[in-house]
Design an enzyme around this catalytic site. Sequence first.
Site, PDB file in Angstrom:
ATOM      1  N   ARG A 129       0.771  -1.242   0.000  1.00 45.49           N
ATOM      2  CA  ARG A 129       0.000   0.000   0.000  1.00 45.49           C
ATOM      3  C   ARG A 129       0.805   1.297   0.000  1.00 45.49           C
ATOM      4  O   ARG A 129       0.230   2.374   0.083  1.00 45.49           O
ATOM      5  CB  ARG A 129      -1.000   0.045   1.169  1.00 45.49           C
ATOM      6  CG  ARG A 129      -2.040  -1.034   1.138  1.00 45.49           C
ATOM      7  CD  ARG A 129      -3.255  -0.675   1.961  1.00 45.49           C
ATOM      8  NE  ARG A 129      -2.946  -0.503   3.362  1.00 45.49           N
ATOM      9  CZ  ARG A 129      -3.822  -0.028   4.257  1.00 45.49           C
ATOM     10  NH1 ARG A 129      -5.033   0.322   3.878  1.00 45.49           N
ATOM     11  NH2 ARG A 129      -3.489   0.087   5.523  1.00 45.49           N
ATOM     12  N   ASP A 130       2.136   1.230  -0.090  1.00 43.75           N
ATOM     13  CA  ASP A 130       2.899   2.484  -0.111  1.00 43.75           C
ATOM     14  C   ASP A 130       4.166   2.349  -0.950  1.00 43.75           C
ATOM     15  O   ASP A 130       5.260   2.736  -0.527  1.00 43.75           O
ATOM     16  CB  ASP A 130       3.252   2.911   1.316  1.00 43.75           C
ATOM     17  CG  ASP A 130       3.589   4.407   1.414  1.00 43.75           C
ATOM     18  OD1 ASP A 130       3.199   5.164   0.493  1.00 43.75           O
ATOM     19  OD2 ASP A 130       4.218   4.808   2.398  1.00 43.75           O
ATOM     20  N   ILE A 131       4.015   1.815  -2.160  1.00 44.94           N
ATOM     21  CA  ILE A 131       5.149   1.699  -3.073  1.00 44.94           C
ATOM     22  C   ILE A 131       5.410   3.059  -3.711  1.00 44.94           C
ATOM     23  O   ILE A 131       4.530   3.646  -4.334  1.00 44.94           O
ATOM     24  CB  ILE A 131       4.872   0.644  -4.156  1.00 44.94           C
ATOM     25  CG1 ILE A 131       4.657  -0.733  -3.509  1.00 44.94           C
ATOM     26  CG2 ILE A 131       6.028   0.589  -5.159  1.00 44.94           C
ATOM     27  CD1 ILE A 131       4.188  -1.800  -4.488  1.00 44.94           C
ATOM     28  N   THR A 166       0.396   7.199  -0.277  1.00 47.18           N
ATOM     29  CA  THR A 166       0.999   8.442  -0.745  1.00 47.18           C
ATOM     30  C   THR A 166       0.236   8.940  -1.961  1.00 47.18           C
ATOM     31  O   THR A 166       0.067   8.200  -2.937  1.00 47.18           O
ATOM     32  CB  THR A 166       2.480   8.218  -1.107  1.00 47.18           C
ATOM     33  OG1 THR A 166       3.175   7.783   0.073  1.00 47.18           O
ATOM     34  CG2 THR A 166       3.114   9.509  -1.614  1.00 47.18           C
TER      35      THR A 166
END
Length: 240
Positions: A129-131, A166
């Site tokens: 969920r935050d690549i 992000t």
Amino acid sequence: MSEIKDYIDTALNSEYTKVRTLRDTSVNTIYCYEKNDTGQMLVFIKSANRNDEVFRKLKNVNTVPFIPRIYEVSSEDDFLYVLEEFIEGKSLADYFSEFRQFSIGEVKSILFDLCDALQILHGLGIVHRDIKPENVIIRNGKACLIDLSIAKLINPSGNDTRYLGTAGYAAPEQYGISQSLPTADIYALGVLANILITGTHPTSSVPKGRIGRIIKKCTNIQTAKRYQSAAELKKALAKI
């Protein structure tokens, strides 16, 4: 008192030296420790985001070289404590700030490694969920996916209860529209690839050719029209 706090009070503080503060916010405190006799580096995490089950799933799983190895996981009251491998290298964000553009071949190689990382995570039922460039470290020529602070276990029966991620990289469903599934990470890989190649978000422009078509499929607003797995994406990349 948690097992890790006991360890910090004894072995960690006696055998290691705190050398760096990696993050210090109201949610996460992250320190880097170096072993006094060998130079081995460890990361200590204290987090108010209680995704304990993610780190417990990964504990002692052999993830090298694509994800930091998790050594210890514990919790007490409102905090999660984790000891994990320190990944020595440079982030894609640092590389991008220096060079501003990556070749399609370089991006293909990075995505290959990140697909391998996601196959480990998704195989355990975990969505990252935050690549983003800051969370990809190049170590010995291989891309490693770090920072599992907002990763979660897949629960197809529910929606994400709050927005985490992000802006720009987070898939639309991460805004609480529906459940974040592996396709949310596929979306982020598409955004990452486009930004590394063109410097822009895919909503602005995409490169021509097969890589552009792959990016468009990764970032389709409809989850069902994206690649459904990292293995499927990797297979498409192999044809470039």
